[in-house]
Each structure stands twice: as C-alpha cells, then as structure tokens.
Design a protein around this motif. Structure first.
Motif, PDB file in Angstrom:
ATOM      1  N   THR A  12      46.760  38.100  38.505  1.00  0.00           N
ATOM      2  CA  THR A  12      47.706  36.867  38.889  1.00  0.00           C
ATOM      3  C   THR A  12      47.504  36.341  40.659  1.00  0.00           C
ATOM      4  O   THR A  12      47.595  35.847  41.399  1.00  0.00           O
ATOM      5  N   GLU A  13      47.009  38.094  41.061  1.00  0.00           N
ATOM      6  CA  GLU A  13      46.433  37.672  42.453  1.00  0.00           C
ATOM      7  C   GLU A  13      45.045  38.177  42.676  1.00  0.00           C
ATOM      8  O   GLU A  13      44.592  38.961  41.631  1.00  0.00           O
ATOM      9  N   ALA A  14      44.296  37.581  43.795  1.00  0.00           N
ATOM     10  CA  ALA A  14      42.860  38.164  44.065  1.00  0.00           C
ATOM     11  C   ALA A  14      42.899  39.167  44.019  1.00  0.00           C
ATOM     12  O   ALA A  14      41.617  40.239  43.561  1.00  0.00           O
ATOM     13  N   ASP A  15      43.959  40.449  44.657  1.00  0.00           N
ATOM     14  CA  ASP A  15      43.531  41.905  44.222  1.00  0.00           C
ATOM     15  C   ASP A  15      43.251  42.736  42.946  1.00  0.00           C
ATOM     16  O   ASP A  15      43.027  44.014  42.916  1.00  0.00           O
ATOM     17  N   ASP A  16      44.017  41.634  42.287  1.00  0.00           N
ATOM     18  CA  ASP A  16      44.219  42.697  40.586  1.00  0.00           C
ATOM     19  C   ASP A  16      42.647  42.538  39.772  1.00  0.00           C
ATOM     20  O   ASP A  16      43.398  42.882  38.736  1.00  0.00           O
ATOM     21  N   VAL A  17      41.780  41.794  40.323  1.00  0.00           N
ATOM     22  CA  VAL A  17      40.596  42.482  39.505  1.00  0.00           C
ATOM     23  C   VAL A  17      39.190  42.989  41.308  1.00  0.00           C
ATOM     24  O   VAL A  17      39.985  43.045  42.316  1.00  0.00           O
ATOM     25  N   GLU A  18      38.555  43.303  41.225  1.00  0.00           N
ATOM     26  CA  GLU A  18      36.950  43.348  41.738  1.00  0.00           C
ATOM     27  C   GLU A  18      36.055  43.429  41.576  1.00  0.00           C
ATOM     28  O   GLU A  18      35.301  42.535  40.926  1.00  0.00           O
ATOM     29  N   PHE A  19      35.487  42.048  42.841  1.00  0.00           N
ATOM     30  CA  PHE A  19      34.092  41.889  42.506  1.00  0.00           C
ATOM     31  C   PHE A  19      32.695  43.050  42.947  1.00  0.00           C
ATOM     32  O   PHE A  19      33.492  43.662  43.974  1.00  0.00           O
ATOM     33  N   TYR A  36      26.715  39.134  40.157  1.00  0.00           N
ATOM     34  CA  TYR A  36      28.355  39.962  40.583  1.00  0.00           C
ATOM     35  C   TYR A  36      28.472  40.480  38.651  1.00  0.00           C
ATOM     36  O   TYR A  36      28.408  39.656  38.185  1.00  0.00           O
ATOM     37  N   LEU A  37      29.747  41.698  39.112  1.00  0.00           N
ATOM     38  CA  LEU A  37      30.251  41.917  37.903  1.00  0.00           C
ATOM     39  C   LEU A  37      31.516  41.411  38.517  1.00  0.00           C
ATOM     40  O   LEU A  37      31.973  42.249  39.280  1.00  0.00           O
ATOM     41  N   VAL A  38      32.453  41.382  37.641  1.00  0.00           N
ATOM     42  CA  VAL A  38      34.675  41.163  37.817  1.00  0.00           C
ATOM     43  C   VAL A  38      34.802  42.072  36.982  1.00  0.00           C
ATOM     44  O   VAL A  38      34.537  42.161  35.477  1.00  0.00           O
ATOM     45  N   GLY A  39      35.539  43.196  37.699  1.00  0.00           N
ATOM     46  CA  GLY A  39      36.464  44.139  36.732  1.00  0.00           C
ATOM     47  C   GLY A  39      37.800  43.903  37.121  1.00  0.00           C
ATOM     48  O   GLY A  39      38.506  43.578  38.314  1.00  0.00           O
ATOM     49  N   CYS A  40      38.777  44.231  36.129  1.00  0.00           N
ATOM     50  CA  CYS A  40      39.901  44.323  36.360  1.00  0.00           C
ATOM     51  C   CYS A  40      40.635  45.470  37.144  1.00  0.00           C
ATOM     52  O   CYS A  40      40.034  47.022  37.138  1.00  0.00           O
ATOM     53  N   GLY A  41      41.110  45.233  38.276  1.00  0.00           N
ATOM     54  CA  GLY A  41      41.192  46.143  38.346  1.00  0.00           C
ATOM     55  C   GLY A  41      42.825  47.659  38.149  1.00  0.00           C
ATOM     56  O   GLY A  41      43.261  48.501  39.541  1.00  0.00           O
ATOM     57  N   ASP A  42      43.362  46.848  37.397  1.00  0.00           N
ATOM     58  CA  ASP A  42      44.360  47.891  36.821  1.00  0.00           C
ATOM     59  C   ASP A  42      43.384  49.400  36.034  1.00  0.00           C
ATOM     60  O   ASP A  42      43.385  50.611  35.729  1.00  0.00           O
ATOM     61  N   CYS A  43      42.232  49.462  34.987  1.00  0.00           N
ATOM     62  CA  CYS A  43      41.928  49.524  33.807  1.00  0.00           C
ATOM     63  C   CYS A  43      40.611  49.829  34.349  1.00  0.00           C
ATOM     64  O   CYS A  43      39.388  50.502  33.734  1.00  0.00           O
ATOM     65  N   GLY A  44      39.440  48.399  34.392  1.00  0.00           N
ATOM     66  CA  GLY A  44      37.932  48.639  35.370  1.00  0.00           C
ATOM     67  C   GLY A  44      37.034  47.851  34.072  1.00  0.00           C
ATOM     68  O   GLY A  44      36.148  48.065  34.785  1.00  0.00           O
ATOM     69  N   ALA A  46      34.869  45.497  32.702  1.00  0.00           N
ATOM     70  CA  ALA A  46      34.800  44.046  32.764  1.00  0.00           C
ATOM     71  C   ALA A  46      34.652  42.926  32.297  1.00  0.00           C
ATOM     72  O   ALA A  46      35.094  42.996  31.455  1.00  0.00           O
ATOM     73  N   ILE A  47      35.982  41.398  32.380  1.00  0.00           N
ATOM     74  CA  ILE A  47      35.865  40.492  32.439  1.00  0.00           C
ATOM     75  C   ILE A  47      35.108  39.653  32.474  1.00  0.00           C
ATOM     76  O   ILE A  47      35.492  38.526  32.640  1.00  0.00           O
ATOM     77  N   GLY A  48      34.022  39.273  33.469  1.00  0.00           N
ATOM     78  CA  GLY A  48      32.868  38.522  33.695  1.00  0.00           C
ATOM     79  C   GLY A  48      32.129  38.877  35.094  1.00  0.00           C
ATOM     80  O   GLY A  48      32.096  39.973  34.878  1.00  0.00           O
ATOM     81  N   SER A  49      31.660  38.046  34.837  1.00  0.00           N
ATOM     82  CA  SER A  49      30.313  38.267  35.648  1.00  0.00           C
ATOM     83  C   SER A  49      29.252  36.796  36.590  1.00  0.00           C
ATOM     84  O   SER A  49      30.246  35.739  35.746  1.00  0.00           O
ATOM     85  N   GLY A  50      29.055  36.885  37.735  1.00  0.00           N
ATOM     86  CA  GLY A  50      28.808  35.452  37.742  1.00  0.00           C
ATOM     87  C   GLY A  50      27.335  36.262  38.663  1.00  0.00           C
ATOM     88  O   GLY A  50      26.421  36.346  39.076  1.00  0.00           O
TER      89      GLY A  50
END
Length: 55
Positions: A12-19, A36-44, A46-50
């Motif tokens: 729900t917030e920007a801090d919930d993912v890591e770039f 860039y790789l977008v990862g879940c801040g909780d389990c790590g 990979a949930i997206g890239s750019g």
C-alpha cells in the motif's frame, strides 16, 4: 488492492517495495540505460522491473 503474488503481503505504500538498481555495465560496453528490479519489501520476491535512461 495490490499484493505480492509470492507472500500475499498487501503493498500500500512506497516503503512496501524496494527498487534495486541492476548494474548496467557488462564487459567492454556500458549500457545507455539503467535496469531496475522491484522487490517485495517483506519477502524479497521480484515483482517487476523497468528501464530508465542513464545520464
């Protein structure tokens, strides 16, 4: 609602993912783009890239 497909954590917030800035240099060539790789801040997971233009 957006959630991580791996651990089902609600994002729900920007801090919930890591770039993560992937290294754009391979061998003798330097890429003109940043990857860039977008990862879940909780389990790590990979949930997206750019791709973005590099300076």
């Amino acid at each position: 609602m957006v959630h991580c497909p791996h651990c089902e954590t609600e994002l729900t917030e920007a801090d919930d993912v890591e770039f993560l800035d992937m290294d754009s240099t391979t061998g003798f060539f330097t890429a003109s783009k940043r990857f860039y790789l977008v990862g879940c801040g909780d389990c790590g997971a990979a949930i997206g890239s750019g791709v973005a233009g590099a300076m």
